[in-house]
Design an enzyme around this catalytic site. Structure first.
Site, PDB file in Angstrom:
ATOM      1  N   TYR A  36       4.846 -12.714 -23.989  1.00 58.97           N
ATOM      2  CA  TYR A  36       5.539 -11.519 -24.483  1.00 58.97           C
ATOM      3  C   TYR A  36       6.553 -11.898 -25.568  1.00 58.97           C
ATOM      4  O   TYR A  36       6.567 -11.311 -26.658  1.00 58.97           O
ATOM      5  CB  TYR A  36       6.247 -10.814 -23.310  1.00 58.97           C
ATOM      6  CG  TYR A  36       7.176  -9.701 -23.731  1.00 58.97           C
ATOM      7  CD1 TYR A  36       6.678  -8.512 -24.256  1.00 58.97           C
ATOM      8  CD2 TYR A  36       8.560  -9.838 -23.620  1.00 58.97           C
ATOM      9  CE1 TYR A  36       7.528  -7.489 -24.648  1.00 58.97           C
ATOM     10  CE2 TYR A  36       9.420  -8.823 -24.002  1.00 58.97           C
ATOM     11  CZ  TYR A  36       8.903  -7.649 -24.517  1.00 58.97           C
ATOM     12  OH  TYR A  36       9.750  -6.640 -24.904  1.00 58.97           O
ATOM     13  N   GLY A  51       3.333   8.974 -14.870  1.00 57.44           N
ATOM     14  CA  GLY A  51       4.173  10.107 -14.490  1.00 57.44           C
ATOM     15  C   GLY A  51       5.503  10.084 -15.206  1.00 57.44           C
ATOM     16  O   GLY A  51       6.017  11.111 -15.661  1.00 57.44           O
ATOM     17  N   ASP A  80       1.636   7.829 -28.651  1.00 55.52           N
ATOM     18  CA  ASP A  80       1.596   6.988 -27.446  1.00 55.52           C
ATOM     19  C   ASP A  80       0.205   7.070 -26.836  1.00 55.52           C
ATOM     20  O   ASP A  80      -0.423   8.125 -26.840  1.00 55.52           O
ATOM     21  CB  ASP A  80       2.640   7.497 -26.436  1.00 55.52           C
ATOM     22  CG  ASP A  80       3.071   6.415 -25.458  1.00 55.52           C
ATOM     23  OD1 ASP A  80       4.257   6.029 -25.512  1.00 55.52           O
ATOM     24  OD2 ASP A  80       2.248   5.966 -24.630  1.00 55.52           O
ATOM     25  N   ILE A  86      17.562  -3.010 -12.249  1.00 54.84           N
ATOM     26  CA  ILE A  86      18.554  -1.972 -11.918  1.00 54.84           C
ATOM     27  C   ILE A  86      17.909  -0.847 -11.114  1.00 54.84           C
ATOM     28  O   ILE A  86      18.450  -0.406 -10.085  1.00 54.84           O
ATOM     29  CB  ILE A  86      19.243  -1.416 -13.189  1.00 54.84           C
ATOM     30  CG1 ILE A  86      20.087  -2.530 -13.816  1.00 54.84           C
ATOM     31  CG2 ILE A  86      20.082  -0.183 -12.870  1.00 54.84           C
ATOM     32  CD1 ILE A  86      20.971  -2.109 -14.968  1.00 54.84           C
ATOM     33  N   ALA A 138       4.586  -0.989 -27.292  1.00 57.54           N
ATOM     34  CA  ALA A 138       4.294  -2.385 -26.977  1.00 57.54           C
ATOM     35  C   ALA A 138       3.834  -2.464 -25.538  1.00 57.54           C
ATOM     36  O   ALA A 138       4.073  -1.553 -24.742  1.00 57.54           O
ATOM     37  CB  ALA A 138       5.545  -3.248 -27.140  1.00 57.54           C
ATOM     38  N   GLN A 139       3.183  -3.557 -25.241  1.00 55.34           N
ATOM     39  CA  GLN A 139       3.011  -3.914 -23.842  1.00 55.34           C
ATOM     40  C   GLN A 139       4.280  -4.694 -23.510  1.00 55.34           C
ATOM     41  O   GLN A 139       4.451  -5.831 -23.933  1.00 55.34           O
ATOM     42  CB  GLN A 139       1.763  -4.780 -23.659  1.00 55.34           C
ATOM     43  CG  GLN A 139       1.580  -5.311 -22.260  1.00 55.34           C
ATOM     44  CD  GLN A 139       0.884  -4.323 -21.332  1.00 55.34           C
ATOM     45  OE1 GLN A 139      -0.110  -3.713 -21.701  1.00 55.34           O
ATOM     46  NE2 GLN A 139       1.416  -4.152 -20.151  1.00 55.34           N
ATOM     47  N   GLN A 174       8.235   1.478 -31.351  1.00 52.83           N
ATOM     48  CA  GLN A 174       8.610   1.045 -29.998  1.00 52.83           C
ATOM     49  C   GLN A 174       7.397   0.663 -29.157  1.00 52.83           C
ATOM     50  O   GLN A 174       7.545   0.040 -28.107  1.00 52.83           O
ATOM     51  CB  GLN A 174       9.353   2.179 -29.257  1.00 52.83           C
ATOM     52  CG  GLN A 174      10.486   2.805 -30.042  1.00 52.83           C
ATOM     53  CD  GLN A 174      11.592   1.824 -30.363  1.00 52.83           C
ATOM     54  OE1 GLN A 174      12.124   1.169 -29.469  1.00 52.83           O
ATOM     55  NE2 GLN A 174      11.933   1.697 -31.635  1.00 52.83           N
ATOM     56  N   PHE A 229      10.119   4.643 -22.396  1.00 50.48           N
ATOM     57  CA  PHE A 229      11.536   4.781 -22.062  1.00 50.48           C
ATOM     58  C   PHE A 229      12.401   4.912 -23.332  1.00 50.48           C
ATOM     59  O   PHE A 229      13.030   5.959 -23.562  1.00 50.48           O
ATOM     60  CB  PHE A 229      11.955   3.565 -21.218  1.00 50.48           C
ATOM     61  CG  PHE A 229      13.425   3.377 -21.044  1.00 50.48           C
ATOM     62  CD1 PHE A 229      14.267   4.443 -20.716  1.00 50.48           C
ATOM     63  CD2 PHE A 229      13.992   2.112 -21.204  1.00 50.48           C
ATOM     64  CE1 PHE A 229      15.633   4.252 -20.553  1.00 50.48           C
ATOM     65  CE2 PHE A 229      15.353   1.920 -21.031  1.00 50.48           C
ATOM     66  CZ  PHE A 229      16.173   2.987 -20.712  1.00 50.48           C
TER      67      PHE A 229
END
Ligand code: NAD
Length: 328
Positions: free
Chosen positions: A154, A40, A31, A195, A88-89, A86, A11
């Site tokens: 996390y 997807g 990635d 959201i 990460a799990q 960026q 994202f």
């Protein structure tokens, strides 16, 4: 500039890759298409960035690789001027189920990036950290001096990650900055977030379901504001060695968010409540004055406008995005 975005199909990474390639930079998105949530969405992130590169002045290359493979990641780190790390799990709840995997990706993976950068001519490594490093608030809003007592694997992994970034700056002189993001949202957001779930339910005439009593508070930070904070770090060295909160203008209760979405999309629905997840932080709220001082960071998006923009995007992309939200 040559820019490496790890987690570049995700994202936030996807939006960074899109912006940087549109702005004329040469972007490599790295990635592994981790199937934590449906891949997807990552394909759409990649397509959007490819389109931006074609329309703008920059270039875009996608590398499918795993951060945990030191040899592979080192090669791409070495070729980059600036790295936006960026990958990460992400996600508190998943980390409770698989703490070791989270550590491997978020901590050891970050060390692979920092180690490769230390041996290269890297101008800066910008690390995506999280408000979840803070844990239980002693006071709010959190400033960066607030104690860090994460309440999930996390959060612990993000804290370890940013401590390594700071140590690499202090010990090896590698310019690093960690950005503690506070609940980021916007088009192509992870489908398992409150959201996207509330919007989906309201558009389908179903009441939004709130976990707990809904008095939990969050800074919802719009993706464009996050991209802007990162973009500043292409050219600014004033924050090297620092951690910075990247939050929003609004701090609101989850039930207020649910009401706002309900009021905008389906005003007749009643809110529903379910059991709370203890791994979720009760309150997060950012003091962003340090980011403002050092980067000139000034978030501009209000929650009302941000929800409107996200819902518009959701409607336009409903055919492919909605099934991902419904199955997450
Ligand atoms: P995301 O899951 O959409 O993106 C992460 C990307 O990293 C994914 O595309 C995934 O495939 C990739 N990845 C995971 N493991 C990898 C590996 N071993 N090798 C290579 N790539 C790998 O998450 P996001 O919301 O874009 O978050 C980006 C960063 O921001 C993460 O570090 C996350 O911890 C942090 N963050 C996000 C938020 C938020 O609200 N979205 C809040 C705080 C912090």
């Amino acid at each position: 500039m040559r820019i490496l975005v790890t987690g570049g199909a995700g994202f936030i990474g996807g939006h960074l890759a899109e912006k940087f390639s549109r702005d004329g930079h040469d972007v490599v998105a790295f990635d592994n298409f981790e199937p934590f949530y449906d891949v997807g969405i990552k394909e759409h992130n990649v397509e959007t960035a490819q389109r931006a590169a074609a329309e703008g002045d920059g270039s875009y290359e996608l590398i499918e690789g795993d951060l945990r493979d030191e040899e592979v990641i080192s090669q791409y780190v070495a070729e980059a001027d600036v790295i936006f790390h960026q990958a990460a799990q992400a996600g508190v709840r998943a980390s409770v189920k698989e703490p070791q995997k989270v550590n491997d990706i978020n901590v050891s993976g970050t060390l692979n990036v920092l180690e490769a950068a230390r041996d290269s001519e890297t101008e800066r490594v910008v690390v995506a950290s999280s408000s979840s490093v803070y844990g239980k608030p002693e006071y709010l809003p959190y400033d960066e001096n607030h104690s860090t007592t994460p309440v999930s694997p996390y959060g612990a992994s993000k804290l370890a990650q940013e401590q390594y970034a700071r140590v690499y700056n202090e010990v090896y002189g590698l310019p690093t900055v960690s950005l503690r993001y506070f609940t980021v949202y916007g088009p192509r957001m992870r489908p398992n977030m409150a959201i996207s779930n509330f919007v989906s339910r309201c558009l389908n005439g179903e009441p939004p379901v709130i976990y707990g009593d809904g008095t939990q508070t969050r800074d919802f930070t719009y993706i464009d504001d996050v991209v802007e904070a990162n973009r500043t770090l292409l050219t600014t060295d004033t924050a090297d060695g620092e951690v910075l909160n990247i939050g929003s203008t609004d701090n609101i209760e989850i039930r207020t968010l649910a009401k706002e979405i309900r009021d905008q999309l389906s005003p007749d629905l009643e809110l529903e409540y379910d059991e709370r997840n203890d791994a979720d932080a009760e309150h997060t709220h950012a003091d962003i004055s340090k980011a403002n001082d050092l980067l000139g960071y000034e978030p501009t998006m209000t929650i009302r406008k941000g929800v409107e923009e996200f819902a518009d995007w959701y409607r336009e992309n409903r055919d492919w995005y909605e099934p991902l939200v419904r199955s997450s």
